[in-house]
Motif scaffolding. Structure first.
Motif, short mmCIF file in Angstrom:
data_model
loop_
_atom_site.label_atom_id
_atom_site.label_comp_id
_atom_site.label_asym_id
_atom_site.label_seq_id
_atom_site.Cartn_x
_atom_site.Cartn_y
_atom_site.Cartn_z
N SER A 60 0.83 -1.21 0.00
CA SER A 60 0.00 0.00 0.00
C SER A 60 0.86 1.25 0.00
N ASN A 61 2.18 1.11 0.14
CA ASN A 61 3.15 2.18 -0.10
C ASN A 61 2.77 3.50 0.54
N THR A 62 2.51 3.49 1.82
CA THR A 62 2.02 4.71 2.47
C THR A 62 3.15 5.59 2.98
N GLY A 63 4.37 5.05 3.04
CA GLY A 63 5.49 5.82 3.61
C GLY A 63 5.63 5.56 5.10
N THR A 64 6.79 5.99 5.61
CA THR A 64 7.15 5.66 7.00
C THR A 64 6.30 6.42 8.02
N LEU A 65 5.96 7.66 7.70
CA LEU A 65 5.20 8.46 8.67
C LEU A 65 3.80 7.86 8.89
N ALA A 66 3.13 7.54 7.80
CA ALA A 66 1.80 6.92 7.95
C ALA A 66 1.93 5.56 8.63
N TYR A 67 3.00 4.86 8.30
CA TYR A 67 3.27 3.55 8.92
C TYR A 67 3.43 3.71 10.44
N ALA A 68 4.21 4.71 10.84
CA ALA A 68 4.43 4.93 12.28
C ALA A 68 3.12 5.27 12.97
N ALA A 69 2.31 6.11 12.31
CA ALA A 69 1.03 6.50 12.91
C ALA A 69 0.11 5.28 13.04
N ALA A 70 0.11 4.43 12.00
CA ALA A 70 -0.75 3.23 12.05
C ALA A 70 -0.23 2.24 13.08
N LEU A 71 1.08 2.10 13.14
CA LEU A 71 1.67 1.15 14.09
C LEU A 71 1.36 1.56 15.53
N GLU A 72 1.36 2.86 15.78
CA GLU A 72 0.98 3.34 17.13
C GLU A 72 -0.43 2.84 17.46
N GLU A 73 -1.32 2.92 16.48
CA GLU A 73 -2.71 2.50 16.72
C GLU A 73 -2.81 0.99 16.97
N ILE A 74 -2.07 0.23 16.15
CA ILE A 74 -2.11 -1.24 16.34
C ILE A 74 -1.56 -1.58 17.73
N ALA A 75 -0.48 -0.89 18.12
CA ALA A 75 0.12 -1.14 19.44
C ALA A 75 -0.84 -0.77 20.57
N ALA A 76 -1.62 0.29 20.35
CA ALA A 76 -2.58 0.69 21.38
C ALA A 76 -3.66 -0.37 21.54
N GLY A 77 -3.97 -1.09 20.45
CA GLY A 77 -4.97 -2.16 20.53
C GLY A 77 -4.39 -3.46 21.04
#
Ligand SMILES: CC(C)(COP(=O)(O)OP(=O)(O)OC[C@H]1O[C@@H](n2cnc3c(N)ncnc32)[C@H](O)[C@@H]1OP(=O)(O)O)[C@@H](O)C(=O)NCCC(=O)NCCSC(=O)CCS(=O)O
Length: 375
Positions: A60-77
């Motif tokens: 999905s080639n979103t880039g590292t910043l979007a990846y970091a933001a999404a990973l924070e959310e996954i980690a919160a869950g």
């Protein structure tokens, strides 16, 4: 750092998924030590496992910043899901993307990006943790195969994953320039999971000791040139450390939110405990620390997206976020009082899960070494 509209949409998608699909089962998976296979498949379908992979290879080639933001959310869950996602994305997919041949990219990246395959990274050995170049695993060329012998330690997804990037010494006289990387499907004969470690937290991930005995890896699965392995490992750990910083922020945030909500409900001395200044100030400090860590993570990610050097910034983000997260999770337990120590409340699990962020992919002191070298 302000996220673009698209980056916010990706973060929100990850947030909704983590709240609805991951968080409700996190305690049970922890208790049962159950690998989140179904959850990872859903993450793959949503594009969350191919965020650092271009569309042409199924990502999905979103880039590292979007990846970091999404990973924070996954980690919160769910902390364990974020660990698997982080290792898979930063240090399994990206090395193939950056150093792989076209054939390797076509063969492996679509399977990894879709979540059909989960990837891992095997640098650490029983005697080589922080001193990562001190490897004993050997690889020798025999015809059109390399033959690998050795052992690897603490390998995330070593059992449940389908592909591991393995580092081994091809030229024992060449020091750091004698290390070579290989793409190893885990069904390769000679690949053996010696044991799955029992650990403090992250119970639903498999952290494995692996042994290779006369494991024949086709020469076309060598990643990069002979002798390029150590550089490949360190270059990708830089990205991995941004991911672990993001994970730490996400887990700290989950603990903070649980403590804030508990403080609103729980009463003592005639009012909700959040109305006591000691509790409110503690929560204010926790929120401030989380935001500071998030900004370090986002800054390092933005540098990486712009092709700018971010070695120190990635280490700073990991160092600060992981040490912050332990303090915040400890404070979250404190706010819960005795209940915070009990498995009935999520802060007990998050506190156990988050501790590893100060250790894996480079301990806090390794991050300080990297930062100090570049002062
Ligand atoms: C502590 C260390 C940082 C020490 O590193 P070294 O002193 O051994 O390395 P250098 O000589 O500085 O570098 C060697 C070589 O690589 C090039 N390099 C270094 N960093 C980068 C980079 N970010 N990008 C590109 N290239 C880089 C450097 O220029 C040198 O090349 P030349 O010789 O100049 O050509 C290091 O040992 C360290 O980081 N230790 C910690 C290791 C670690 O994090 N291990 C965990 C691995 S995770 C794992 O195996 C499984 C766990 S899991 O996550 O599932």
């Amino acid at each position: 750092m302000v996220l673009s509209d698209l980056q916010q949409q990706i973060r929100d998608l990850a947030r909704d998924f983590a709240r609805e699909q991951l968080a409700p089962g996190a305690a049970a998976r922890d208790r049962e030590h159950r690998f989140p296979r179904a959850e990872l498949s859903e993450m793959g379908e949503l594009g969350l496992l191919g965020m650092l992979v271009p569309e042409e290879y199924g990502g999905s080639n979103t880039g590292t910043l979007a990846y970091a933001a999404a990973l924070e959310e996954i980690a919160a869950g769910d902390g364990p899901c974020s660990t698997i996602m982080s290792v898979h994305s930063s240090v399994a997919c990206v090395p193939i993307l950056k150093f792989g041949t076209e054939e390797q990219k076509q063969r492996f990246l679509p399977k990894l990006a879709s979540g059909e395959w989960i990837g891992g990274f095997a640098l650490t050995e029983p005697q080589a943790g922080s001193e990562a170049s001190n490897l004993r695993s050997r690889a020798r060329l025999d015809g059109d195969h390399y033959v690998l012998d050795g052992a690897k330690q603490f390998i995330t997804s070593g059992k449940n994953g389908q592909m591991i990037i393995v580092f081994a010494v091809t030229d024992p006289d060449a020091g750091k320039k004698g290390i070579t990387a290989f793409i190893v499907p885990t069904d390769t004969p000679g690949y053996e999971v010696v044991r799955v470690e029992e650990k403090l937290g992250l119970h639903s991930t498999d952290t494995c000791q692996i042994a290779f005995s006369s494991m024949r890896v086709p020469a076309e699965l060598r990643l990069g040139a002979e002798g390029e392995g150590y550089r490949i490992a360190l270059a990708n750990l830089e990205g991995g450390r941004i991911g672990i910083g993001a994970q730490a922020v996400g887990m700290a945030r989950a603990a903070f939110e649980a403590a804030r909500d508990y403080a609103r409900e729980r009463t003592a001395f005639g009012k909700a405990i959040i109305e006591h200044q000691a509790v409110a100030f503690r929560l204010a400090d926790m929120a401030t620390q989380i935001e500071a860590a998030r900004q370090l993570v986002f800054h390092a990610a933005a540098l990486r997206d712009n092709g700018l050097p971010c070695l120190s910034e990635a280490s700073m983000a990991k160092l600060f976020a992981s040490e912050m997260a332990e303090r915040v999770c400890s404070d979250a337990i404190q706010i819960h009082g005795g209940y915070g120590y009990m498995a009935d409340y999520p802060v007990e699990r998050i506190y156990r899960d988050v501790r590893i962020c100060q250790i894996y992919e480079g301990t806090s002191d390794v991050q300080r070494m990297v930062i100090a070298r570049n002062l």
